[in-house]
Design an enzyme around this catalytic site. Structure first.
Site, PDB file in Angstrom:
ATOM      1  N   ASP A  87       0.864  -1.178   0.000  1.00 45.58           N
ATOM      2  CA  ASP A  87       0.000   0.000   0.000  1.00 45.58           C
ATOM      3  C   ASP A  87       0.904   1.233   0.000  1.00 45.58           C
ATOM      4  OD1 ASP A  87      -1.631   2.177   0.668  1.00 45.58           O
ATOM      5  OD2 ASP A  87      -2.656   1.123   2.295  1.00 45.58           O
ATOM      6  N   ASN A 105      -4.647  13.640 -11.119  1.00 41.46           N
ATOM      7  CA  ASN A 105      -5.300  14.207 -12.298  1.00 41.46           C
ATOM      8  C   ASN A 105      -4.859  15.665 -12.400  1.00 41.46           C
ATOM      9  OD1 ASN A 105      -7.218  15.932 -10.812  1.00 41.46           O
ATOM     10  ND2 ASN A 105      -8.212  14.009 -10.263  1.00 41.46           N
ATOM     11  N   VAL A 133      -5.302   5.462  -6.698  1.00 44.13           N
ATOM     12  CA  VAL A 133      -4.153   5.887  -5.895  1.00 44.13           C
ATOM     13  C   VAL A 133      -4.328   7.335  -5.432  1.00 44.13           C
ATOM     14  CG1 VAL A 133      -1.674   6.395  -5.999  1.00 44.13           C
ATOM     15  CG2 VAL A 133      -2.537   4.293  -6.986  1.00 44.13           C
ATOM     16  N   ASP A 134      -4.782   8.183  -6.332  1.00 49.06           N
ATOM     17  CA  ASP A 134      -4.957   9.606  -6.029  1.00 49.06           C
ATOM     18  C   ASP A 134      -5.888   9.796  -4.831  1.00 49.06           C
ATOM     19  OD1 ASP A 134      -4.770  12.377  -6.362  1.00 49.06           O
ATOM     20  OD2 ASP A 134      -6.133  12.438  -8.066  1.00 49.06           O
ATOM     21  N   THR A 139      -1.879   3.062 -15.268  1.00 49.46           N
ATOM     22  CA  THR A 139      -2.326   1.702 -15.605  1.00 49.46           C
ATOM     23  C   THR A 139      -3.691   1.345 -15.026  1.00 49.46           C
ATOM     24  OG1 THR A 139      -1.177   0.700 -13.718  1.00 49.46           O
ATOM     25  CG2 THR A 139       0.037   0.858 -15.802  1.00 49.46           C
ATOM     26  N   ILE A 165      -7.449   3.430 -14.188  1.00 52.17           N
ATOM     27  CA  ILE A 165      -8.554   3.960 -14.979  1.00 52.17           C
ATOM     28  C   ILE A 165      -8.088   4.625 -16.279  1.00 52.17           C
ATOM     29  CG2 ILE A 165      -8.670   6.201 -13.844  1.00 52.17           C
ATOM     30  CD1 ILE A 165     -11.795   5.785 -13.918  1.00 52.17           C
ATOM     31  N   TYR A 166      -6.821   5.070 -16.326  1.00 50.95           N
ATOM     32  CA  TYR A 166      -6.299   5.699 -17.548  1.00 50.95           C
ATOM     33  C   TYR A 166      -5.972   4.671 -18.626  1.00 50.95           C
ATOM     34  CZ  TYR A 166      -5.981  10.341 -15.375  1.00 50.95           C
ATOM     35  OH  TYR A 166      -6.259  11.555 -14.781  1.00 50.95           O
TER      36      TYR A 166
END
Length: 185
Positions: free
Chosen positions: A16, A30, A39-40, A128, A130-131
């Site tokens: 983590d 973003n 992660v953001d 890697t 949602i993008y």
């Protein structure tokens, strides 16, 4: 798995990233810098409002962060000292400069770490999620940039860690580390 190139430890672990005890963790942010999913969101939640406050100041100064670039903030309540936020490219088939933009993310993060004299950094698997960047290609780019950084031999970092969320990504990073090791780096 861990390898050493010119005195810099480079390793991949499954963990983590919000629990990393390093000088800086990297946030796959973003462009708004206001948090999001994956992660953001995890970093913003775990780090608390201090990170968001720093992000607001950056937005006031420069309007956010463009794809391929990076900015640094406090880490708030995280065990790391800093968060380096970078905006990875959204995958659109590879013909929209995605490889160059992803490479730029890693280069800018390493440059910021050097500028601030940091000794250790942990990266997530940028772009890697949602993008949609293909994981094998992303791992190859990440390790290539880090190998070049280590071979250049003039940075402040002594530990570069790739923190993988799942076993599949960890396997990809371990394969890349083995490839570098076999090549004699």
């Amino acid at each position: 798995m861990k390898i050493v190139i010119y005195g810099i430890e480079i390793e991949a672990v499954q963990a983590d990233i919000t629990r990393e005890q390093v000088d800086a963790i990297v946030n796959a942010a973003n462009s708004s810098l206001l948090g999001g999913g994956g992660v953001d969101g995890a970093i913003h939640r775990a780090g608390g409002s201090a990170i968001l406050e720093d992000c607001y100041r950056i937005r006031e100064r420069q309007g956010g962060c463009r794809t391929g670039e990076a900015v640094i903030t406090t880490a708030g309540h995280l065990p790391a000292q800093h968060v380096i936020h970078t905006v990875g490219p959204v995958w659109n088939g590879g013909n929209q400069q995605e490889p160059d933009l992803l490479r730029s993310c890693y280069v800018h993060c390493l440059q910021l770490a050097d500028k601030h004299g940091l000794k250790s950094i942990s990266f997530p698997n940028i772009s890697t999620g949602i993008y949609g960047y293909p994981k094998p290609e992303a791992a190859a780019i990440a390790l290539d940039v880090v190998r070049q950084y280590a071979e250049a031999g003039h940075g402040s970092l002594k530990l570069i860690r790739f923190v993988c969320f799942d076993r599949d990504n960890l396997t990809l990073y371990e394969q890349q580390l083995e490839r570098i090791q076999l090549a004699g780096a």
